[in-house]
Each structure stands twice: as structure tokens, then as C-alpha cells.
Design a protein around this motif. Structure first.
Motif, PDB file in Angstrom:
ATOM      1  N   LYS A   1       0.960  -1.166   0.024  1.00 52.34           N
ATOM      2  CA  LYS A   1      -0.019  -0.179  -0.078  1.00 52.34           C
ATOM      3  C   LYS A   1       0.942   1.216   0.224  1.00 52.34           C
ATOM      4  O   LYS A   1       1.731   1.424   0.878  1.00 52.34           O
ATOM      5  CB  LYS A   1      -1.116  -0.250   1.130  1.00 52.34           C
ATOM      6  CG  LYS A   1      -1.805   1.419   1.406  1.00 52.34           C
ATOM      7  CD  LYS A   1      -2.856   1.323   0.317  1.00 52.34           C
ATOM      8  CE  LYS A   1      -3.766   2.400   0.424  1.00 52.34           C
ATOM      9  NZ  LYS A   1      -4.404   2.875  -0.842  1.00 52.34           N
TER      10      LYS A   1
ATOM     11  N   SER B   1      -8.196  -0.228   2.282  1.00 57.62           N
ATOM     12  CA  SER B   1      -8.774   1.131   2.884  1.00 57.62           C
ATOM     13  C   SER B   1      -8.462   1.051   4.581  1.00 57.62           C
ATOM     14  O   SER B   1      -8.112   2.198   4.999  1.00 57.62           O
ATOM     15  CB  SER B   1     -10.325   1.271   2.698  1.00 57.62           C
ATOM     16  OG  SER B   1     -11.138   0.286   3.427  1.00 57.62           O
TER      17      SER B   1
ATOM     18  N   ASP C   1      -8.801 -13.137   4.797  1.00 59.39           N
ATOM     19  CA  ASP C   1      -9.872 -13.021   5.785  1.00 59.39           C
ATOM     20  C   ASP C   1     -11.282 -13.513   5.214  1.00 59.39           C
ATOM     21  O   ASP C   1     -11.260 -14.038   3.887  1.00 59.39           O
ATOM     22  CB  ASP C   1     -10.099 -11.715   6.580  1.00 59.39           C
ATOM     23  CG  ASP C   1     -10.428 -10.679   5.428  1.00 59.39           C
ATOM     24  OD1 ASP C   1     -10.933 -11.023   4.393  1.00 59.39           O
ATOM     25  OD2 ASP C   1     -10.100  -9.516   5.731  1.00 59.39           O
TER      26      ASP C   1
ATOM     27  N   PHE D   1      -9.726 -10.856   1.522  1.00 57.09           N
ATOM     28  CA  PHE D   1      -8.561  -9.852   1.803  1.00 57.09           C
ATOM     29  C   PHE D   1      -7.386 -10.521   2.601  1.00 57.09           C
ATOM     30  O   PHE D   1      -7.909 -11.185   3.627  1.00 57.09           O
ATOM     31  CB  PHE D   1      -8.975  -8.470   2.285  1.00 57.09           C
ATOM     32  CG  PHE D   1     -10.089  -7.590   1.392  1.00 57.09           C
ATOM     33  CD1 PHE D   1      -9.673  -7.343   0.164  1.00 57.09           C
ATOM     34  CD2 PHE D   1     -10.942  -7.307   1.940  1.00 57.09           C
ATOM     35  CE1 PHE D   1     -10.520  -6.723  -0.589  1.00 57.09           C
ATOM     36  CE2 PHE D   1     -11.861  -6.658   1.392  1.00 57.09           C
ATOM     37  CZ  PHE D   1     -11.539  -6.113  -0.014  1.00 57.09           C
TER      38      PHE D   1
ATOM     39  N   ASN E   1      -7.518  -5.367   4.090  1.00 54.60           N
ATOM     40  CA  ASN E   1      -8.428  -4.467   3.239  1.00 54.60           C
ATOM     41  C   ASN E   1      -7.379  -3.172   3.229  1.00 54.60           C
ATOM     42  O   ASN E   1      -7.214  -2.563   4.200  1.00 54.60           O
ATOM     43  CB  ASN E   1      -9.698  -4.009   3.963  1.00 54.60           C
ATOM     44  CG  ASN E   1     -10.510  -3.258   2.906  1.00 54.60           C
ATOM     45  OD1 ASN E   1     -10.302  -2.226   2.239  1.00 54.60           O
ATOM     46  ND2 ASN E   1     -11.864  -3.435   3.001  1.00 54.60           N
TER      47      ASN E   1
ATOM     48  N   LYS F   1      -6.282  -9.536  13.787  1.00 54.06           N
ATOM     49  CA  LYS F   1      -6.804 -10.092  12.819  1.00 54.06           C
ATOM     50  C   LYS F   1      -6.884 -11.484  13.092  1.00 54.06           C
ATOM     51  O   LYS F   1      -5.794 -12.273  13.381  1.00 54.06           O
ATOM     52  CB  LYS F   1      -6.120  -9.650  11.384  1.00 54.06           C
ATOM     53  CG  LYS F   1      -6.225  -8.434  11.280  1.00 54.06           C
ATOM     54  CD  LYS F   1      -7.371  -8.008  10.281  1.00 54.06           C
ATOM     55  CE  LYS F   1      -7.325  -6.453  10.025  1.00 54.06           C
ATOM     56  NZ  LYS F   1      -8.388  -5.826  10.180  1.00 54.06           N
TER      57      LYS F   1
ATOM     58  N   SER G   1     -13.660 -11.905   3.935  1.00 52.32           N
ATOM     59  CA  SER G   1     -13.869 -11.001   2.866  1.00 52.32           C
ATOM     60  C   SER G   1     -13.037 -11.347   1.431  1.00 52.32           C
ATOM     61  O   SER G   1     -13.182 -10.470   0.465  1.00 52.32           O
ATOM     62  CB  SER G   1     -14.020  -9.749   3.276  1.00 52.32           C
ATOM     63  OG  SER G   1     -12.772  -9.095   3.567  1.00 52.32           O
TER      64      SER G   1
END
Length: 147
Positions: free
Chosen positions: A19, A66, A57, A61, A64, A117, A59
Motif C-alpha cells: 500500500k 482502505s 480473511d 482480503f 483491506n 486479525k 472477505s
């Protein structure tokens, strides 16, 4: 668009996420050897965060994108780094808001969140460019396996 080549960190994880972000922030270095950097001044920091892991995870990812931006950009952008006293110190040189200190602080904030996480990703590298000609790479030391 930001395009940058980064030093590579070696790891054995299946996934690697990077990122990029820009952070406009001011700081001063509270030491006489810092010269004119003892005075408050600003930079547009360029930060790259490398996160790795084997599991995604719920979802799909690793992490994420963001969420990473919220943790770092929203926290540091348009601030005075010295004011973040939970991460920086005017007394301990290991915690001055130098480029090295900024890279360490970003890693600490990110890894603290990653530790919550379920899929347990790891921040394996933080790259912080302070000027067009100067940057720092922070890589956490790997814990030696217990015998």
C-alpha cells in the motif's frame, strides 16, 4: 499515479500486499546534531507498507487497503509528528521523529492492528521516503525460533 521501485523483502508467505500513500506532515528533531532540522519543518512523505501472510480473511482480503490508509494516512497526514507522543519522544533518541522513527512508528501502528486479525498477517517492511533523495526501510527483526 505513484510508481516506485522498492527494496524487496524476502519471506515465505503466499500473499504480499503493498500500500502506497503520501503524508504531508511536519516535525523537528530535538538534538543539536540535527542542525537546521531542529526547527519545525515539513515534508511530503511517501510511505509504502508491505504486508504478507498465508491466509485471507472472510472477505477474501489479506488486509483491506482502505483500513491501512485509515490507520496511517488519517492519523499522520497534516499533523506535527512530535505531537504523537504515544509513538515519538523528545527525550529518547530511539523515538525521535526522524525518518527512521517514522518508519518504526508506522510499523508499530500497522502490526498492532494486524495482531487483532484472525488470519494473522505480518507487516514485513515499511518504506518511508522523506525527500526525493533520502529514504529509510524498516524491517522488524524475526524472532528466533525457540529450541
Amino acid at each position: 499515479m505513484i510508481q516506485q521501485i522498492y527494496p524487496q523483502v524476502q519471506h515465505n508467505y503466499q500473499f504480499e500486499l503493498n500500500k502506497d500513500m503520501h503524508i504531508a506532515a511536519a516535525h523537528y528533531i530535538p538534538h543539536e546534531d540535527a542542525g537546521k532540522c531542529q526547527k519545525v519543518h515539513g515534508h511530503t512523505y511517501f510511505v509504502n507498507i508491505t504486508i504478507a501472510g498465508d491466509d485471507l480473511d472472510d472477505s477474501g482480503f489479506l488486509v483491506n487497503f482502505s483500513g491501512i490508509k485509515k490507520l496511517i494516512h488519517d492519523r499522520f497526514d497534516h499533523t506535527i509528528l512530535n505531537d504523537h507522543t504515544e509513538l515519538f519522544s523528545d527525550k529518547d533518541p530511539s523515538f525521535f521523529p526522524t525518518t527512521e522513527g517514522m518508519a518504526r512508528a508506522v510499523w508499530e501502528v500497522i502490526q498492532r492492528e494486524l495482531d487483532t486479525k484472525v488470519n494473522k498477517p505480518k507487516c514485513v517492511q515499511v518504506f518511508v521516503r522523506e525527500t526525493p533523495t533520502s529514504y529509510v526501510v524498516f524491517r522488524p527483526k524475526q524472532k528466533e525460533e525457540q529450541q
